[in-house]
Design a protein around this motif. Sequence first.
Motif, PDB file in Angstrom:
ATOM      1  N   THR A   1       0.897  -1.225  -0.059  1.00 28.96           N
ATOM      2  CA  THR A   1       0.010  -0.082  -0.018  1.00 28.96           C
ATOM      3  C   THR A   1       0.876   1.299   0.109  1.00 28.96           C
ATOM      4  O   THR A   1       1.766   1.503   0.873  1.00 28.96           O
ATOM      5  CB  THR A   1      -0.780   0.189   1.216  1.00 28.96           C
ATOM      6  N   TRP A   2       0.576   2.099  -0.686  1.00 30.69           N
ATOM      7  CA  TRP A   2       1.508   3.423  -0.851  1.00 30.69           C
ATOM      8  C   TRP A   2       0.732   4.650  -0.905  1.00 30.69           C
ATOM      9  O   TRP A   2      -0.489   4.738  -1.094  1.00 30.69           O
ATOM     10  CB  TRP A   2       2.212   3.439  -2.288  1.00 30.69           C
ATOM     11  N   ASP A   3       1.088   5.580  -0.172  1.00 30.76           N
ATOM     12  CA  ASP A   3       0.457   6.931  -0.057  1.00 30.76           C
ATOM     13  C   ASP A   3       0.404   7.583  -1.558  1.00 30.76           C
ATOM     14  O   ASP A   3      -0.330   8.325  -1.853  1.00 30.76           O
ATOM     15  CB  ASP A   3       0.963   7.513   1.074  1.00 30.76           C
ATOM     16  N   VAL A   4       1.675   7.517  -2.087  1.00 29.23           N
ATOM     17  CA  VAL A   4       1.783   8.369  -3.318  1.00 29.23           C
ATOM     18  C   VAL A   4       2.996   7.472  -4.163  1.00 29.23           C
ATOM     19  O   VAL A   4       3.895   6.919  -3.678  1.00 29.23           O
ATOM     20  CB  VAL A   4       2.347   9.802  -3.043  1.00 29.23           C
ATOM     21  N   ILE A   5       2.658   7.611  -5.523  1.00 25.69           N
ATOM     22  CA  ILE A   5       3.739   6.925  -6.419  1.00 25.69           C
ATOM     23  C   ILE A   5       4.316   8.142  -7.290  1.00 25.69           C
ATOM     24  O   ILE A   5       3.741   8.885  -7.680  1.00 25.69           O
ATOM     25  CB  ILE A   5       3.083   5.826  -7.356  1.00 25.69           C
ATOM     26  N   LEU A   6       5.623   8.157  -7.417  1.00 25.62           N
ATOM     27  CA  LEU A   6       6.539   9.055  -8.015  1.00 25.62           C
ATOM     28  C   LEU A   6       7.080   8.292  -9.217  1.00 25.62           C
ATOM     29  O   LEU A   6       7.708   7.295  -9.241  1.00 25.62           O
ATOM     30  CB  LEU A   6       7.971   9.427  -7.323  1.00 25.62           C
ATOM     31  N   MET A   7       6.370   8.635 -10.288  1.00 24.79           N
ATOM     32  CA  MET A   7       6.771   7.742 -11.586  1.00 24.79           C
ATOM     33  C   MET A   7       7.533   8.627 -12.642  1.00 24.79           C
ATOM     34  O   MET A   7       7.249   9.639 -13.071  1.00 24.79           O
ATOM     35  CB  MET A   7       5.281   7.584 -12.108  1.00 24.79           C
ATOM     36  N   ASP A   8       8.650   7.902 -13.092  1.00 26.49           N
ATOM     37  CA  ASP A   8       9.524   8.477 -14.139  1.00 26.49           C
ATOM     38  C   ASP A   8       8.771   8.151 -15.443  1.00 26.49           C
ATOM     39  O   ASP A   8       8.055   7.262 -15.187  1.00 26.49           O
ATOM     40  CB  ASP A   8      10.963   7.977 -13.946  1.00 26.49           C
ATOM     41  N   ILE A   9       9.218   8.920 -16.462  1.00 25.42           N
ATOM     42  CA  ILE A   9       8.410   8.642 -17.605  1.00 25.42           C
ATOM     43  C   ILE A   9       9.166   7.771 -18.656  1.00 25.42           C
ATOM     44  O   ILE A   9       8.801   6.552 -18.641  1.00 25.42           O
ATOM     45  CB  ILE A   9       8.094   9.957 -18.383  1.00 25.42           C
TER      46      ILE A   9
ATOM     47  N   THR B   1      -4.630   5.758  -5.611  1.00 26.04           N
ATOM     48  CA  THR B   1      -3.244   5.903  -5.149  1.00 26.04           C
ATOM     49  C   THR B   1      -2.775   7.384  -6.049  1.00 26.04           C
ATOM     50  O   THR B   1      -2.636   7.206  -7.362  1.00 26.04           O
ATOM     51  CB  THR B   1      -2.292   5.021  -5.211  1.00 26.04           C
ATOM     52  N   PRO B   2      -2.229   8.314  -5.371  1.00 25.76           N
ATOM     53  CA  PRO B   2      -1.874   9.449  -6.262  1.00 25.76           C
ATOM     54  C   PRO B   2      -0.621   9.116  -7.048  1.00 25.76           C
ATOM     55  O   PRO B   2       0.274   8.520  -6.488  1.00 25.76           O
ATOM     56  CB  PRO B   2      -1.772  10.704  -5.243  1.00 25.76           C
ATOM     57  N   ILE B   3      -0.604   9.644  -8.240  1.00 28.00           N
ATOM     58  CA  ILE B   3       0.630   9.200  -9.024  1.00 28.00           C
ATOM     59  C   ILE B   3       1.121  10.434  -9.580  1.00 28.00           C
ATOM     60  O   ILE B   3       0.586  11.212 -10.469  1.00 28.00           O
ATOM     61  CB  ILE B   3       0.346   8.397 -10.346  1.00 28.00           C
ATOM     62  N   ILE B   4       2.476  10.958  -9.256  1.00 19.84           N
ATOM     63  CA  ILE B   4       3.125  12.198  -9.560  1.00 19.84           C
ATOM     64  C   ILE B   4       4.093  11.759 -10.826  1.00 19.84           C
ATOM     65  O   ILE B   4       4.974  11.184 -10.565  1.00 19.84           O
ATOM     66  CB  ILE B   4       3.824  13.121  -8.626  1.00 19.84           C
ATOM     67  N   ALA B   5       3.961  12.574 -11.808  1.00 21.28           N
ATOM     68  CA  ALA B   5       4.992  12.172 -13.059  1.00 21.28           C
ATOM     69  C   ALA B   5       6.117  12.919 -12.523  1.00 21.28           C
ATOM     70  O   ALA B   5       6.215  13.993 -12.192  1.00 21.28           O
ATOM     71  CB  ALA B   5       4.364  12.623 -14.316  1.00 21.28           C
ATOM     72  N   MET B   6       7.501  12.215 -12.668  1.00 18.26           N
ATOM     73  CA  MET B   6       8.824  12.922 -12.747  1.00 18.26           C
ATOM     74  C   MET B   6       9.302  13.139 -13.825  1.00 18.26           C
ATOM     75  O   MET B   6       9.779  12.251 -14.669  1.00 18.26           O
ATOM     76  CB  MET B   6       9.753  12.378 -11.553  1.00 18.26           C
ATOM     77  N   THR B   7       9.213  14.238 -14.662  1.00 16.54           N
ATOM     78  CA  THR B   7       9.541  14.208 -16.009  1.00 16.54           C
ATOM     79  C   THR B   7      10.652  15.152 -16.064  1.00 16.54           C
ATOM     80  O   THR B   7      10.580  16.351 -15.602  1.00 16.54           O
ATOM     81  CB  THR B   7       8.398  14.331 -16.918  1.00 16.54           C
ATOM     82  N   ALA B   8      11.547  15.020 -17.027  1.00 16.18           N
ATOM     83  CA  ALA B   8      12.822  15.729 -17.542  1.00 16.18           C
ATOM     84  C   ALA B   8      12.105  16.695 -18.860  1.00 16.18           C
ATOM     85  O   ALA B   8      12.798  17.604 -19.186  1.00 16.18           O
ATOM     86  CB  ALA B   8      14.177  15.029 -17.942  1.00 16.18           C
TER      87      ALA B   8
ATOM     88  N   GLU C   1      -3.664  12.293 -19.488  1.00 13.83           N
ATOM     89  CA  GLU C   1      -4.361  11.201 -20.159  1.00 13.83           C
ATOM     90  C   GLU C   1      -4.177   9.900 -19.394  1.00 13.83           C
ATOM     91  O   GLU C   1      -4.922   8.957 -19.508  1.00 13.83           O
ATOM     92  CB  GLU C   1      -4.132  11.292 -21.544  1.00 13.83           C
ATOM     93  N   ALA C   2      -2.828   9.444 -19.204  1.00 15.96           N
ATOM     94  CA  ALA C   2      -2.497   8.268 -18.433  1.00 15.96           C
ATOM     95  C   ALA C   2      -3.057   7.927 -17.083  1.00 15.96           C
ATOM     96  O   ALA C   2      -3.112   6.904 -16.505  1.00 15.96           O
ATOM     97  CB  ALA C   2      -0.887   8.026 -18.624  1.00 15.96           C
ATOM     98  N   GLY C   3      -3.537   9.161 -16.505  1.00 14.02           N
ATOM     99  CA  GLY C   3      -4.417   8.879 -15.247  1.00 14.02           C
ATOM    100  C   GLY C   3      -3.440   9.409 -14.047  1.00 14.02           C
ATOM    101  O   GLY C   3      -3.812   9.243 -12.844  1.00 14.02           O
ATOM    102  N   MET C   4      -2.271  10.281 -14.531  1.00 11.51           N
ATOM    103  CA  MET C   4      -1.297  10.761 -13.260  1.00 11.51           C
ATOM    104  C   MET C   4      -1.893  12.126 -12.891  1.00 11.51           C
ATOM    105  O   MET C   4      -2.867  12.638 -13.703  1.00 11.51           O
ATOM    106  CB  MET C   4       0.056  10.984 -13.936  1.00 11.51           C
ATOM    107  N   ASN C   5      -1.774  12.603 -11.736  1.00 13.14           N
ATOM    108  CA  ASN C   5      -2.433  13.365 -11.000  1.00 13.14           C
ATOM    109  C   ASN C   5      -1.753  14.962 -11.299  1.00 13.14           C
ATOM    110  O   ASN C   5      -2.383  15.627 -11.397  1.00 13.14           O
ATOM    111  CB  ASN C   5      -2.525  13.350  -9.382  1.00 13.14           C
TER     112      ASN C   5
END
Length: 477
Positions: A394-402, A429-436, A448-452
């Motif tokens: 279970t995660w409170d938040v996911i930090l997602m590289d692209i 679960t909130p997903i935050i994109a980490m993008t360069a 569009e992919a459902g990230m917050n």
Amino acid sequence: MLTLHAIPDKLIIRARAVKIVPPRGHFVRSFMVLATTNSGWASNWLIAIVVIIALGVLFAINRWRTSLLLRQKQVLEVTVKQRTKELQEQKLLAEQSEKYKEQFLANMSHEIRTPMHAISGMTNILLRNEHPAHQDKLLKAIRESSDNLLVLLNDILDLSKIEAGKIDIESIPISPKEVIENVANVMRAKAEEKGLSLTYSVSSDVPTFIYGDPTRLGQIAINLIGNGIKFTETGTIHVAVAVVKNKLRVTVKDTGIGIVPQKLEKIFELFEQAENSTTRKYGGTGLGLSITRQLVEMQHGRIWVESESGVGSEFIFELPLFPVEQGKETRDRVSEGELKKMATDLAGIRILLVEDNEFNIMVATDDLNYYIHDLQLGFAKNGQEAIEKFNEGTWDVILMDIQMPVMNGYDAAKTIREQETMQQIEVRTPIIAMTASLLKSELSMCFEAGMNSYIPKPYKIEEFIGAIHGEIKKSGP
Ligand code: ADP
């Protein structure tokens, strides 16, 4: 037209053909036939034959003209068709090359930002940890260089975005005083290193909050103050904010090398520098002022310079002033105290960090552990692993590289959202994109992919913690 003329002993028959020939003009054919009048029926026959021949000739000419026009029409039609096809092909090619350009920029931005994120992130880690005093200067030099590189990269990206009409100007409540204060605070160290003083003043009639774009206002101020510092050897750079004729006026005045009169307009053009020796002596690309002017004009403002060679320069820009009514202002800037408070709120949270780049993992891990107490941090090196880890815990938040091998961030986020729907999980679960990449097209793909939300890389620590805090608060009780 036939005309008959009688002259003694002779009959003159004149056949005259008149036709309109495109585009304009007359087509005249004349035939003159002589016949004697005193030979009875024979001459009548002769007249008849001549008339028939004349009519025949007229008919033939008419046919010939018609077929000529027809041929010309056909040739014209073929040419138009060909040209239309060529134009369509050229249009397609232009659209394709615009797409390639955008793709290239996205890739380049990503490729450069990723190692820069590692450089500036790790320098920050070294600076905040214990280190020998003599290394302080070196570490700060690394940080400054990477910051400069980032400015350059942003300039190039901005320029191409402006060219493509892809820059959006925000209009949100901002405090002009705070924006200028922040920029001045950031730039002061740079000025002091050169032995210059950087001061600012905000006149009392400047509204506390106005509608504007904080990023762009800050960017304009940074460019002008940065130039002031760069082109000044001794003295002061003073920034003044005032209201003049119902406009917000910002003035950046320096005591630097100044600009010769004939270059005052030119320096706002792309790649223009006042002197050829400028690049050699001061560096630079000639991009800054051109971008600055475009950003000012996009906000319906204007910018100009007054300067005296050897004495100093004064860059002035004015923007339309839209004060915010009292009570409607919201603050979105984070102070150090607020940052600490946010980090305290986050104590004990569970974060899944999805990232393939080893250096980025090191930076994010150190930052998160430094600010958030009792943090539970899980790792996944690609989208596939992220889905597995998502199902395991279970995660409170996911930090997602692209951009990752095996499975990218978009697909991973999409799959996680699908699984949540299938399993009828209500609290997502909130997903935050980490993008360069900061290209709009890529950011909208994240949503569009459902990230917050997203965090740009390289990030500022308050953006990083702020984004996590924002999502936790939204999804919290
Ligand atoms: P860059 O600084 O990268 O060369 P800019 O577009 O910011 O590009 O500036 C263009 C030119 O304008 C500079 O090269 C310099 O010649 C001149 N310039 C800009 N700001 C100043 C200033 N404050 N004092 C003197 N010259 C300036």
